[in-house]
Design an enzyme around this catalytic site. Sequence first.
Site, PDB file in Angstrom:
ATOM      1  N   GLY A  45       3.512 -49.376  34.003  1.00 54.37           N
ATOM      2  CA  GLY A  45       2.496 -50.441  34.373  1.00 54.37           C
ATOM      3  C   GLY A  45       3.120 -51.026  35.514  1.00 54.37           C
ATOM      4  O   GLY A  45       4.177 -50.770  35.881  1.00 54.37           O
ATOM      5  N   GLN A  98       4.034 -57.747  41.710  1.00 57.81           N
ATOM      6  CA  GLN A  98       5.363 -56.942  41.888  1.00 57.81           C
ATOM      7  C   GLN A  98       5.456 -56.252  43.207  1.00 57.81           C
ATOM      8  O   GLN A  98       6.234 -55.897  43.850  1.00 57.81           O
ATOM      9  CB  GLN A  98       5.419 -56.004  40.932  1.00 57.81           C
ATOM     10  CG  GLN A  98       5.743 -56.602  39.331  1.00 57.81           C
ATOM     11  CD  GLN A  98       5.977 -55.320  38.345  1.00 57.81           C
ATOM     12  OE1 GLN A  98       4.891 -55.043  37.754  1.00 57.81           O
ATOM     13  NE2 GLN A  98       7.082 -55.083  38.029  1.00 57.81           N
ATOM     14  N   CYS A 124      11.642 -53.354  33.449  1.00 55.05           N
ATOM     15  CA  CYS A 124      10.778 -53.800  34.441  1.00 55.05           C
ATOM     16  C   CYS A 124      11.240 -53.050  35.746  1.00 55.05           C
ATOM     17  O   CYS A 124      12.374 -53.166  35.916  1.00 55.05           O
ATOM     18  CB  CYS A 124      10.939 -55.212  34.511  1.00 55.05           C
ATOM     19  SG  CYS A 124       9.821 -56.129  35.573  1.00 55.05           S
ATOM     20  N   LEU A 125      10.130 -52.744  36.245  1.00 50.78           N
ATOM     21  CA  LEU A 125      10.451 -52.170  37.844  1.00 50.78           C
ATOM     22  C   LEU A 125      11.029 -53.025  38.682  1.00 50.78           C
ATOM     23  O   LEU A 125      11.618 -52.715  39.688  1.00 50.78           O
ATOM     24  CB  LEU A 125       9.048 -51.459  38.314  1.00 50.78           C
ATOM     25  CG  LEU A 125       8.421 -50.253  37.361  1.00 50.78           C
ATOM     26  CD1 LEU A 125       7.305 -49.859  37.943  1.00 50.78           C
ATOM     27  CD2 LEU A 125       9.351 -49.063  37.280  1.00 50.78           C
ATOM     28  N   HIS A 139       3.150 -57.901  28.863  1.00 47.98           N
ATOM     29  CA  HIS A 139       4.294 -57.803  29.992  1.00 47.98           C
ATOM     30  C   HIS A 139       3.731 -58.237  31.499  1.00 47.98           C
ATOM     31  O   HIS A 139       4.250 -58.711  31.995  1.00 47.98           O
ATOM     32  CB  HIS A 139       5.112 -56.601  29.936  1.00 47.98           C
ATOM     33  CG  HIS A 139       6.350 -56.465  30.958  1.00 47.98           C
ATOM     34  ND1 HIS A 139       7.615 -56.312  30.638  1.00 47.98           N
ATOM     35  CD2 HIS A 139       6.025 -56.186  32.403  1.00 47.98           C
ATOM     36  CE1 HIS A 139       8.340 -56.170  31.624  1.00 47.98           C
ATOM     37  NE2 HIS A 139       7.385 -55.858  32.586  1.00 47.98           N
ATOM     38  N   GLU A 140       2.901 -57.206  31.746  1.00 49.32           N
ATOM     39  CA  GLU A 140       1.936 -57.281  33.058  1.00 49.32           C
ATOM     40  C   GLU A 140       1.212 -58.431  33.203  1.00 49.32           C
ATOM     41  O   GLU A 140       1.338 -59.077  34.209  1.00 49.32           O
ATOM     42  CB  GLU A 140       1.108 -56.186  33.242  1.00 49.32           C
ATOM     43  CG  GLU A 140       1.746 -54.789  32.818  1.00 49.32           C
ATOM     44  CD  GLU A 140       3.144 -54.518  33.804  1.00 49.32           C
ATOM     45  OE1 GLU A 140       3.361 -55.071  34.857  1.00 49.32           O
ATOM     46  OE2 GLU A 140       3.901 -53.568  33.182  1.00 49.32           O
ATOM     47  N   HIS A 145       3.522 -60.901  34.406  1.00 53.42           N
ATOM     48  CA  HIS A 145       3.796 -61.183  36.000  1.00 53.42           C
ATOM     49  C   HIS A 145       2.585 -61.814  36.723  1.00 53.42           C
ATOM     50  O   HIS A 145       2.798 -62.559  37.564  1.00 53.42           O
ATOM     51  CB  HIS A 145       3.773 -59.666  36.326  1.00 53.42           C
ATOM     52  CG  HIS A 145       4.848 -59.110  36.118  1.00 53.42           C
ATOM     53  ND1 HIS A 145       6.151 -59.444  36.775  1.00 53.42           N
ATOM     54  CD2 HIS A 145       5.093 -57.813  35.676  1.00 53.42           C
ATOM     55  CE1 HIS A 145       7.407 -58.534  36.128  1.00 53.42           C
ATOM     56  NE2 HIS A 145       6.747 -57.678  35.531  1.00 53.42           N
TER      57      HIS A 145
HETATM   58  O1  K1U Z   1       6.037 -54.237  34.606  1.00 49.49           O
HETATM   59  C1  K1U Z   1       6.747 -53.526  35.157  1.00 49.49           C
HETATM   60  O2  K1U Z   1       7.737 -53.679  35.823  1.00 49.49           O
HETATM   61  C2  K1U Z   1       6.367 -52.046  34.393  1.00 49.49           C
HETATM   62  C3  K1U Z   1       7.351 -51.690  33.098  1.00 49.49           C
HETATM   63  C4  K1U Z   1       6.196 -51.796  32.037  1.00 49.49           C
HETATM   64  C5  K1U Z   1       6.997 -51.894  30.501  1.00 49.49           C
HETATM   65  C6  K1U Z   1       7.621 -51.031  30.178  1.00 49.49           C
HETATM   66  C7  K1U Z   1       8.089 -51.103  28.863  1.00 49.49           C
HETATM   67  C8  K1U Z   1       7.904 -52.033  28.052  1.00 49.49           C
HETATM   68  C9  K1U Z   1       7.031 -53.052  28.568  1.00 49.49           C
HETATM   69  C10 K1U Z   1       6.804 -53.277  29.977  1.00 49.49           C
HETATM   70  C11 K1U Z   1       7.940 -50.186  33.204  1.00 49.49           C
HETATM   71  O3  K1U Z   1       7.127 -49.332  33.426  1.00 49.49           O
HETATM   72  S1  K1U Z   1       9.608 -50.273  33.080  1.00 49.49           S
HETATM   73  C12 K1U Z   1       9.793 -48.115  32.955  1.00 49.49           C
HETATM   74  C13 K1U Z   1       9.590 -47.792  31.803  1.00 49.49           C
HETATM   75  O4  K1U Z   1       9.682 -48.554  30.781  1.00 49.49           O
HETATM   76  C14 K1U Z   1       9.264 -46.486  31.676  1.00 49.49           C
HETATM   77  C15 K1U Z   1       9.416 -45.555  32.655  1.00 49.49           C
HETATM   78  C16 K1U Z   1       8.996 -44.072  32.647  1.00 49.49           C
HETATM   79  C17 K1U Z   1       8.546 -43.999  31.453  1.00 49.49           C
HETATM   80  C18 K1U Z   1       8.497 -44.594  30.259  1.00 49.49           C
HETATM   81  C19 K1U Z   1       8.843 -45.881  30.762  1.00 49.49           C
HETATM   82 ZN    ZN Z   2       7.545 -55.982  34.881  1.00 51.57          ZN
END
Ligand code: K1U
Ligand code: ZN
Length: 167
Positions: free
Chosen positions: A46, A51, A91-92, A133-134, A137
């Site tokens: 996401g 972000q 979270c990225l 979560h998004e 943000h």
């Molecule tokens: O909002 C963001 O920073 C994105 C975030 C979304 C998220 C993931 C997990 C739980 C809640 C919200 C991410 O994508 S973090 C990276 C991640 O979880 C992931 C990366 C590659 C494959 C699978 C997961």
């Molecule tokens: Zn996030």
Amino acid sequence: MALLPILEYPDPRLRKVAAPVTAFTPDLVRLVRDMAETMYAAPGVGLAATQVDVHKRVIVIDTSEAKDELLVLVNPQIIAAEGEAEHEEGCLSVPGYYDRVVRAARITFRAHDEHGRLYERRADELLAVCVQHEMDHLVGKVFVDYLSPLKRTRLTAKQRKKQRLAG
Ligand code: K1U
Ligand code: ZN
């Protein structure tokens, strides 16, 4: 298309509240494409416009295995929520940090796609977590806000040190 730089916690721009989208324009379609490319490259499941320092109510999500089910949420609203579930979140904007957060287990949300088409969808499991979560943000909230003050203080200090060392 372009990869967009992702703001890292505790950048104060992550605290801005996004404004609703008022027009479905080619610029909005371009923003959505760039956000999707940025999310897939990260990689993540996401990404909220906040972000990438764009303060509009725009989200992209793809929780599919094959990464071929892009969901675009413009001006999203949660219209129903039920239950509680705890999931590990990342979270990225907080790279390398994962922790457990309690959120609604099942939600129904309503949003427009990038062309202005309104849709409604029920979600559970990772999609429900990701939408909540998004959407946080978009109102300036980061998942670390759900952690204990001690964990958050330690994480903030670690991130500040990392950013200082990176120049
Ligand atoms: O909002 C963001 O920073 C994105 C975030 C979304 C998220 C993931 C997990 C739980 C809640 C919200 C991410 O994508 S973090 C990276 C991640 O979880 C992931 C990366 C590659 C494959 C699978 C997961
Ligand atoms: Zn996030």
